[in-house]
Design a protein around this motif. Structure first.
Motif: not given
Length: 501
Positions: A22-30, A75-80, A124-136
Motif C-alpha cells: 500500500a505504497g503510492p503504486t498500490g494506492l493509485v491502482l486501488a 495535494m496542492r493544499a498540502a504541498g508547495g 495519506e491523501i491517497l488512502a483517504a481518497r480510497l476510503e471515500e470511494l469505499g475501499g481501505r
C-alpha cells in the motif's frame, strides 16, 4: 509458477484484484479500481502507511494523474513549489541556485513545475481518497504465499496473531517494494547494480534556527555533501548526508538519534546555532538501479519498486511507479468488465518496461551529472514527454504530419474550450477526467460508441484545441494518452472494438 501456500482456514474469500503493498503504486491502482467499481483487496504488512518523506517530488505528469483521480487539490493544499537552493561553505552563504527550470502553466500543460510533498503525506491523501470511494488498506496483513492456475490466483494472507485467510482472485499485483516477496516467489530475475557506492543517511527531523525559505546545501561539507530541505506543511526538515568515503557504514539506529544528528549537523555545517529537535524518521541507502526481467508472469503483475528501482536523482522513481498503477487499472477494468482479451494486459508489461528502462538510464545519468557541478533539472524530468508510440495499442493513421505535430502514443494535451451542450467553459482534462475513454472529434462525423466511451466536440473559442491537436479524430485512452489519431472517422469504431475484444 507456484509457491507454497500456508495452512489456512477452510473459508476462501473472493475478489477481482488482490494488491500486495500500500505504497503510492498500490494506492493509485486501488483508487483507480475503486472508482471503476472493481472489487479488490489492498493488503500491507506494516501497521501504518509509509512514515518518511523519501519520494517528495511530484512531477507535472503525476499531478495530471492525481487530478484525474480526484486528489490533486488536497495535494496542492498540502504541498508547495521546489524551493531555491542556498549554497553554504561552513557558516557562510556562497550563493543561490535554482535546481529546476521555472515554467508557468500553459493551455496545454496546466502544471509546469515539480511540486514538493513528503511521501508520507501523498500516501495519506491517497488512502483517504480510497476510503471515500469505499475501499481501505488492510494493514498488518501480509501476503505469505500464493499459487496461480489458468483461471486465477489463490493467495494466503497472514496477520500478526498467526490467523490466515485464503483469497481467490483473477489477478494479483505485487506492489510490495524493492524487496518484493511477490517477485521473489515468482522467480523473476531482478538485475541490479550500484549507481553509487557511497552511503547516505536520510532523516526527517526538526531543526531550529534555519530559515525555511530555501533548500540548504553544503556541497563541500567535511564528510560529503550535506543538505537540509524544509518539508511542506510541517516543521521538519529532510536531512540528507552523503558520505564520500565508500567504506563508511551508516546505521540508522546509531546515527539517527537526536544527539548523533546534532553532532552531524555541527560537523557538516560549522554552525552551532542549529538545534535538533524530534526525529520523525531515519533511513540509510546506497543509490542503485534495478529492473525486473518481466513485469507480468501469468496472472501476476509487478509494479512500482517491485519492478524497477531508481537513484533518487531527478525525482523519477516515485513518479514512474505512479504511472505503473495508472496504466494497469483501466486495462484490468477492460478485461474484467468489458470482455477485452487477456492479451490487453500484456501491453502493461511492454509499455511500462520500455519506460522504466529509459527512466532508469536518465536517473542514473543525472545522478552522476550532479557530481560535476551545480545540477539543474530540465524538461526531460517532468515526464510530460513519456509516451507509447510503439505500443500495440497505438494507431497513428494520418499522413504528412509536421515534425512538431501531436502523434498517437503521446500524452493528450489539455486545452480550454467550450462545451457545445451547455455553453460552459471547460478544460479538456475535465472532459477526460473519469474512468472512460474519450473520442475527441474535431470534425463533423457522427459516432455510435459503447457506454465506456464519451464523444466530445469542443467549441474552440480561443484556438487552443487546434494549437494542440490540429484536426482529425482522436481516441484518448482512460490514462490520458492518444491511442488513435486519424482523419477518417471510420477508423474509430474499429479501434474501440479492438480495445473491447
Amino acid at each position: 509458477m507456484t509457491t507454497d501456500v500456508t495452512t489456512h482456514t477452510d473459508v476462501t474469500t473472493h475478489t477481482d484484484v488482490l494488491i500486495a503493498g500500500a505504497g503510492p503504486t498500490g494506492l493509485v491502482l486501488a483508487v483507480d479500481l475503486a472508482r471503476r467499481g472493481i472489487p479488490h483487496r489492498l493488503v500491507e504488512r506494516a501497521d501504518r502507511g509509509f512514515p518518511g518523506s523519501r519520494g517528495a517530488g511530484l512531477q507535472p505528469r503525476s499531478l495530471e494523474v492525481f487530478e484525474d483521480l480526484g486528489v490533486l487539490e488536497a495535494m496542492r493544499a498540502a504541498g508547495g513549489p521546489c524551493p531555491p537552493l542556498m549554497l553554504w561553505d561552513g557558516d557562510r552563504q556562497t550563493g543561490e541556485w535554482d535546481i529546476i527550470l521555472r515554467a508557468e502553466p500553459t493551455p496545454a500543460v496546466p502544471y509546469g513545475e515539480i511540486m514538493m510533498l513528503p511521501q508520507w503525506r501523498t500516501v495519506e491523501i491517497l488512502a483517504a481518497r480510497l476510503e471515500e470511494l469505499g475501499g481501505r488498506v488492510e494493514f498488518e496483513t501480509e501476503l505469505t504465499g500464493f499459487e496461480q492456475d489458468a483461471d486465477g490466483v489463490t493467495a494466503t494472507l497472514t496477520r500478526p496473531d498467526g490467523a490466515t485467510e485464503a483469497v481467490r482472485a483473477p489477478y494479483l499485483v505485487g506492489a510490495d517494494g524493492g524487496r518484493s516477496a511477490v517477485r521473489r516467489a515468482l522467480g523473476v530475475g531482478f538485475a541490479s547494480e550500484p549507481v553509487d557506492e557511497r552511503a547516505a543517511l536520510l532523516a526527517d527531523v526538526v531543526v531550529d534556527g534555519l530559515e525555511r525559505t530555501h533548500w540548504h546545501v553544503w556541497p563541500d561539507a567535511p564528510g560529503g555533501r550535506f543538505m537540509l530541505r524544509p518539508l511542506e506543511g510541517v516543521e521538519t526538515f529532510q536531512l540528507v548526508a552523503r558520505h564520500d568515503d565508500s567504506d563508511t557504514r551508516v546505521d540508522p539506529e546509531r546515527d539517527g538519534t537526536t544527539e548523533a544528528l546534532q553532532r552531524l549537523i555541527e560537523e557538516q555545517t560549522g554552525r552551532s546555532d542549529l538545534k535538533v529537535g524530534e526525529v520523525h524518521w531515519v533511513s540509510a541507502f546506497k543509490p542503485r538501479m534495478a529492473m525486473a526481467e518481466r513485469f507480468r508472469e501469468g496472472r501476476v503483475f509487478l509494479a512500482g519498486d517491485a519492478a524497477h528501482v531508481h537513484s533518487p536523482a531527478g525525482g523519477q522513481g516515485l513518479n514512474t511507479s505512479i504511472q505503473d498503477g495508472y496504466n494497469l487499472g483501466w486495462k484490468l477494468d477492460a478485461v474484467l468488465r468489458r470482455g477485452a482479451p487477456d492479451t490487453l494486459l500484456d501491453t502493461y508489461a511492454t509499455e511500462r518496461m520500455k519506460i522504466a528502462a529509459d527512466v532508469l538510464g536518465m536517473s542514473t545519468r543525472i545522478h552522476h551529472e550532479d557530481d560535476a557541478g551545480r545540477p539543474r533539472r530540465g524538461a526531460e524530468t517532468l515526464q510530460l514527454h513519456v509516451g507509447y508510440p510503439d505500443s500495440d495499442l497505438t494507431r497513428e493513421l494520418r499522413h504528412d504530419l509536421p515534425e512538431d505535430a501531436l502523434r498517437a502514443g503521446d500524452r493528450a494535451p489539455d486545452a480550454p474550450c467550450e462545451d457545445p451542450a451547455t455553453g460552459a467553459r471547460v478544460r479538456l482534462f475535465e472532459v477526460f477526467q473519469g474512468p472512460h475513454a474519450t473520442v475527441l472529434a474535431l470534425g463533423d462525423a457522427e459516432f455510435t460508441v459503447p457506454e465506456w466511451v464519451r464523444v466530445f466536440r469542443p467549441v474552440d473559442v480561443d484556438g487552443h484545441v487546434k494549437d494542440a491537436y490540429r484536426s482529425g479524430y482522436f481516441v484518448i485512452r482512460p490514462d490520458g494518452y492518444v491511442g488513435l489519431a486519424t482523419d477518417d472517422a471510420g477508423d474509430v469504431a474499429a479501434y474501440l472494438a479492438a480495445l473491447s475484444g
